[in-house]
Design a protein around this motif. Structure first.
Motif, short mmCIF file in Angstrom:
data_model
loop_
_atom_site.label_atom_id
_atom_site.label_comp_id
_atom_site.label_asym_id
_atom_site.label_seq_id
_atom_site.Cartn_x
_atom_site.Cartn_y
_atom_site.Cartn_z
N LYS A 166 0.83 -1.20 0.00
CA LYS A 166 0.00 0.00 0.00
C LYS A 166 0.87 1.25 0.00
CE LYS A 166 -0.75 -0.93 4.83
NZ LYS A 166 -1.71 -1.27 5.84
N PRO A 167 0.30 2.36 -0.49
CA PRO A 167 1.08 3.60 -0.53
C PRO A 167 1.30 4.18 0.86
CG PRO A 167 -1.15 3.97 -1.32
CD PRO A 167 -1.02 2.51 -1.07
N SER A 168 2.45 4.85 1.02
CA SER A 168 2.72 5.52 2.29
C SER A 168 2.31 6.99 2.22
CB SER A 168 4.20 5.41 2.66
OG SER A 168 4.99 6.09 1.71
N LYS A 169 2.07 7.49 1.00
CA LYS A 169 1.66 8.88 0.83
C LYS A 169 0.78 8.99 -0.41
CE LYS A 169 6.05 9.97 0.58
NZ LYS A 169 7.25 10.73 0.58
N PHE A 170 0.02 10.06 -0.50
CA PHE A 170 -0.84 10.26 -1.65
C PHE A 170 -0.47 11.51 -2.44
CE2 PHE A 170 -3.23 7.29 0.86
CZ PHE A 170 -3.58 6.37 -0.12
N GLU A 171 0.56 12.22 -1.97
CA GLU A 171 1.10 13.35 -2.70
C GLU A 171 2.62 13.31 -2.56
OE1 GLU A 171 -0.76 16.84 -1.07
OE2 GLU A 171 -2.47 16.63 -2.42
N ILE A 172 3.30 13.54 -3.67
CA ILE A 172 4.76 13.57 -3.65
C ILE A 172 5.19 14.94 -4.14
CG2 ILE A 172 6.88 12.57 -4.58
CD1 ILE A 172 5.32 9.96 -5.02
N PHE A 173 5.91 15.68 -3.28
CA PHE A 173 6.37 17.02 -3.59
C PHE A 173 7.88 17.07 -3.60
CE2 PHE A 173 2.28 17.70 -1.56
CZ PHE A 173 1.69 18.66 -2.35
N LEU A 174 8.42 17.92 -4.44
CA LEU A 174 9.84 18.25 -4.40
C LEU A 174 9.92 19.72 -4.78
CD1 LEU A 174 12.71 17.04 -4.03
CD2 LEU A 174 12.78 16.84 -6.50
N ALA A 175 10.67 20.48 -4.05
CA ALA A 175 10.75 21.91 -4.32
C ALA A 175 9.36 22.52 -4.34
CB ALA A 175 11.48 22.17 -5.64
N ARG A 176 8.59 22.22 -3.28
CA ARG A 176 7.20 22.68 -3.21
C ARG A 176 7.09 24.20 -3.32
NH1 ARG A 176 2.37 21.10 0.96
NH2 ARG A 176 0.85 22.38 -0.10
N LEU A 177 8.00 24.93 -2.72
CA LEU A 177 7.90 26.39 -2.78
C LEU A 177 7.99 26.89 -4.23
CD1 LEU A 177 10.00 27.46 0.32
CD2 LEU A 177 7.52 27.48 0.06
N GLN A 178 8.87 26.30 -5.02
CA GLN A 178 8.96 26.70 -6.43
C GLN A 178 7.66 26.40 -7.15
OE1 GLN A 178 12.34 24.62 -7.92
NE2 GLN A 178 13.80 26.05 -7.05
N TYR A 179 7.06 25.26 -6.85
CA TYR A 179 5.80 24.88 -7.50
C TYR A 179 4.70 25.86 -7.11
CZ TYR A 179 1.54 22.39 -8.61
OH TYR A 179 0.32 22.05 -9.11
N LEU A 180 4.60 26.21 -5.82
CA LEU A 180 3.55 27.12 -5.37
C LEU A 180 3.71 28.51 -5.95
CD1 LEU A 180 3.17 25.98 -1.65
CD2 LEU A 180 1.61 25.54 -3.55
#
Length: 183
Positions: A166-180
């Motif tokens: 089963k998954p351990s997470k349902f969202e994977i982010f990297l460099a979230r601030l740049q994305y936002l």
């Protein structure tokens, strides 16, 4: 696993969705298990065009796979993939999940459509955000479609899923601030 050599340079969609495809793959799996008897679970993973096979194969053999992971799943069914019209991913008892980038630029694998499919068929969806170094055509590996810049986090999550079921997470982010900042 690529298609058999008789299929020519393109793996035809009718073959990918066929019982024959599952039988051909099953022969290979049987041979691998013969050579490596310590393997006790078989997971099926399909990406983009390969999700045609990963969708149908567990329906042709409901007991072979421990689970199925569909990444950058085909969603365009009106014009290009009629085999997937009204397809029900939950019609098999095999556990499945989707991994998809929220900004996948490929018109054949639209995120908004996979969200609807996941909800309708009650299949977990892991959403990937971020990445970088995007280049090339929309449906190729060096865009969000291929999780460019997110390969390691996505592969680590797939490894966890195969290990635990089963998954351990349902969202994977990297460099979230740049994305936002972009949105």
């Amino acid at each position: 696993i690529d298609c058999h050599s008789e299929s020519g340079p393109v793996c035809e969609l009718d073959y990918q969705s066929s019982t024959q495809r599952q039988e051909d793959v099953h022969k290979l799996i049987t041979k691998v298990l013969e050579l490596s008897p310590s393997i006790n679970k078989i997971w099926l993973i399909g990406t983009s065009m390969g999700t045609m096979s990963s969708a149908f194969m567990p329906q042709h053999d409901k007991t072979l796979y421990a689970g199925v992971i569909h990444t950058a799943t085909l969603t365009e069914t009106k014009k290009w993939y009629p085999q997937l019209r009204q397809f029900n991913y939950s019609a098999t008892p095999t556990p499945q999940l989707f991994i998809h980038h929220a900004e996948d630029p490929c018109l054949l694998t639209q995120y908004r459509k996979i969200k609807k499919i996941a909800s309708r068929d009650k299949i977990p969806l892991i959403t990937v955000f971020g990445g970088g170094g995007f280049k090339g055509e929309a449906c190729n590996a060096f865009t969000q479609h291929g999780f460019r810049g997110m390969e390691v986090p996505v592969m680590r999550e797939i490894q966890k899923i195969i290990g635990t079921g089963k998954p351990s997470k349902f969202e994977i982010f990297l460099a979230r601030l740049q994305y936002l900042k972009r949105i």
